[in-house]
Scaffold this motif. Structure first.
Motif, short mmCIF file in Angstrom:
data_model
loop_
_atom_site.label_atom_id
_atom_site.label_comp_id
_atom_site.label_asym_id
_atom_site.label_seq_id
_atom_site.Cartn_x
_atom_site.Cartn_y
_atom_site.Cartn_z
N VAL A 249 0.84 -1.21 0.00
CA VAL A 249 0.00 0.00 0.00
C VAL A 249 0.88 1.26 0.00
O VAL A 249 0.57 2.25 -0.68
N ALA A 250 2.00 1.22 0.74
CA ALA A 250 2.90 2.38 0.77
C ALA A 250 3.38 2.72 -0.64
O ALA A 250 3.53 3.90 -0.99
N VAL A 251 3.59 1.70 -1.47
CA VAL A 251 4.03 1.94 -2.85
C VAL A 251 3.02 2.83 -3.58
O VAL A 251 3.39 3.74 -4.33
N THR A 252 1.74 2.61 -3.30
CA THR A 252 0.70 3.37 -4.01
C THR A 252 0.63 4.82 -3.53
O THR A 252 0.04 5.67 -4.19
N GLU A 253 1.23 5.10 -2.38
CA GLU A 253 1.19 6.47 -1.84
C GLU A 253 2.36 7.32 -2.34
O GLU A 253 2.37 8.53 -2.16
N ALA A 254 3.35 6.66 -2.93
CA ALA A 254 4.55 7.38 -3.40
C ALA A 254 4.36 7.83 -4.84
O ALA A 254 3.52 7.31 -5.56
N ARG A 255 5.16 8.83 -5.23
CA ARG A 255 5.13 9.32 -6.61
C ARG A 255 6.55 9.35 -7.17
O ARG A 255 7.09 10.42 -7.47
N PRO A 256 7.20 8.19 -7.28
CA PRO A 256 8.60 8.19 -7.75
C PRO A 256 8.70 8.62 -9.20
O PRO A 256 7.75 8.46 -9.96
N ILE A 257 9.86 9.16 -9.54
CA ILE A 257 10.06 9.63 -10.91
C ILE A 257 11.11 8.76 -11.61
O ILE A 257 11.91 8.08 -10.97
N ASP A 258 11.07 8.81 -12.95
CA ASP A 258 12.15 8.25 -13.77
C ASP A 258 13.24 9.30 -13.84
O ASP A 258 12.94 10.46 -14.14
N ASP A 259 14.49 8.95 -13.56
CA ASP A 259 15.58 9.86 -13.87
C ASP A 259 16.81 9.04 -14.23
O ASP A 259 16.73 7.81 -14.35
N PHE A 260 17.95 9.74 -14.38
CA PHE A 260 19.14 9.03 -14.86
C PHE A 260 19.66 8.01 -13.83
O PHE A 260 20.42 7.13 -14.17
N ARG A 261 19.21 8.12 -12.56
CA ARG A 261 19.69 7.15 -11.56
C ARG A 261 18.87 5.87 -11.58
O ARG A 261 19.41 4.79 -11.37
#
Ligand SMILES: Cc1cc2nc3c(=O)[nH]c(=O)nc-3n(C[C@H](O)[C@H](O)[C@H](O)COP(=O)(O)OP(=O)(O)OC[C@H]3O[C@@H](n4cnc5c(N)ncnc54)[C@H](O)[C@@H]3O)c2cc1C
Length: 289
Positions: A249-261
Motif C-alpha cells: 500500500v505504501a508503494v501506491t502512496e509514493a510518486r517516484p520519478i524516472d531519472d538518470f539514476r
C-alpha cells in the motif's frame, strides 16, 4: 569563488540583529558541504555569508522536559557518536551513517541537511517516523513546526527569508520508540538515496498500536505513508502478511520519478522492499523490549 562579506556572530541575538538589517540578502553557512558548492558553481551570489559555528544556541544534544533536543549545528558524526541518541533514537545513527563519507559527516550538519530539503535527504525519514518537531526563529520570534510542515517542496522549506532553523525535538512520547531506517543507492557508500525508508512501531498486548512509515526520494518531499500505517495498526505482532500488505500500500502512496539514476518502476520495487524491511526491523525491536 565569488567575493562576499563574511560574519560569524557569537550569539543568536547578534545573528538575528544582522538578519533584521540585511534580510534577505545573506546566506547562512553551517558545515558548508552544500553551500560552498552553490557559492562556487550555483546561482547563489550573496553579498553576506554568516557563519553559524559560533552561535551556542544552535549546538548540543540534550534531554529536556519536552524531549530530546538536537541543535541545528550538530554534525552527522556527532549524531553517530552521541550516547543520548544511542539511548533514545538509535535509528537516527543509522541514517547519519549513510550520509556521504566521513569528511562530509564531520562537516555536514543535521540543520543544513534539513534546510537543503532535497527529496533524498537522509535525516528526514527517521525524523518523520519519530514525529519530530523543529524550532525556527526569526526577527519576529520563534515558531515550532511538525517536521512534515517544515518540508514544503524540493529545496523549499517553511522558513521565511528572515528565519533560521534552531533545533529539532524528538518528543518525549517517541523517545525509545522502536524505529528503523534503510537507504538504497546505486552503491553502498557516497551515494544519494534512490529510495530511503523509516518506520516506527509501538506494540501493546501482542498488537501493533501505532505505526509511522516515512519515505524519501519518492515524492517532492519526504512523505508519510498513512494508508500503509493503517493497514498494520491493530494487527497482531506475528502477522507478517500485514507488513507485506502495508508495504504494498505504501508503494501506491509514493510518486517516484524516472531519472538518470533509476526508473520509477525500479523505485517502486525498492519502496516495497524497503518499507517491509523497516517495518520488520522496527517490529522486532518493539517486541523484544
Ligand atoms: C560529497 C557529498 C556527499 C553527500 N552525501 C549525502 C548523502 O548521502 N545524504 C544526504 O542527505 N546528503 C548528502 N550530502 C549533502 C550535504 O552534505 C548534507 O545535506 C549536509 O547535511 C548539509 O549540511 P551543511 O551543514 O554542510 O549545510 P550547508 O552547506 O552549510 O548549508 C546548506 C543550506 O542550508 C542552509 N542552512 C544551514 N543551516 C541552516 C540553519 N540552521 N537555518 C537555516 N538555514 C540553514 C544554508 O544557508 C544552505 O542554504 C552530500 C554532500 C556532499 C558534498
Amino acid at each position: 569563488m565569488r567575493s562576499f562579506e563574511y560574519l560569524a556572530p557569537g550569539s543568536l541575538n547578534e545573528l538575528l540583529e544582522v538578519i533584521r538589517d540585511r534580510a534577505p540578502d545573506f546566506k547562512l553557512l553551517a558545515g558548508g558541504t552544500d553551500l560552498l558548492v552553490e557559492l562556487k558553481h550555483g546561482p547563489s551570489d550573496p553579498k553576506l555569508v554568516m557563519d553559524l559555528s559560533a552561535v551556542p544556541e544552535l549546538k548540543g544534544i540534550e534531554e529536556t522536559p519536552l524531549g530530546l533536543r538536537i541543535g541545528a549545528m550538530v554534525t552527522h558524526s556527532q549524531i553517530q557518536q552521541s550516547a543520548l541518541i544511542a539511548e533514545h533514537a538509535p535509528a537516527m545513527m543509522a541514517a547519519a551513517a549513510t550520509i556521504g563519507a566521513v569528511q562530509t559527516r564531520n562537516m555536514g550538519t543535521i540543520g543544513g541537511n534539513l534546510v537543503t530539503c532535497v527529496p533524498s535527504l537522509d535525516s528526514g525519514p527517521v525524523l518523520v517516523a519519530l514525529d519530530a518537531q523543529v524550532t525556527v526563529a526569526g526577527v519576529h520570534g520563534r515558531r515550532v513546526l511538525a517536521i512534515t510542515e517544515f518540508f514544503v517542496g524540493p529545496r523549499q522549506t517553511a522558513l521565511a527569508p528572515d528565519e533560521l532553523l534552531i533545533d529539532i525535538l524528538i518528543p518525549t512520547a517517541m523517545l525509545g520508540r522502536a524505529a528503523a531506517f534503510r537507504k538504497f543507492g546505486l552503491r553502498k557508500g557516497q551515494a544519494l538515496a534512490l529510495v530511503n525508508a523509516a518506520a516506527s512501531i509501538a506494540v501493546d498486548d501482542d498488537r501493533i498500536i501505532e505505526a509511522r512509515i516515512a519515505l524519501g526520494a519518492v515524492a517532492p518531499t519526504v512523505i508519510r505513508a498513512t494508508d500503509g500505517e493503517r493497514v498494520i495498526t491493530g494487527k497482531p505482532t506475528d502477522d507478517v502478511g500485514a507488513l507485506r500488505e502495508a508495504a504494498a500500500v505504501a508503494v501506491t502512496e509514493a510518486r517516484p520519478i524516472d531519472d538518470f539514476r533509476a526508473s520509477a518502476a525500479y523505485r517502486r520495487e525498492l519502496i516495497a522492499v524497503g518499507t517491509f524491511r523497516v517495518l520488520e526491523e522496527a517490529l522486532a525491536l518493539a517486541t523484544s523490549s
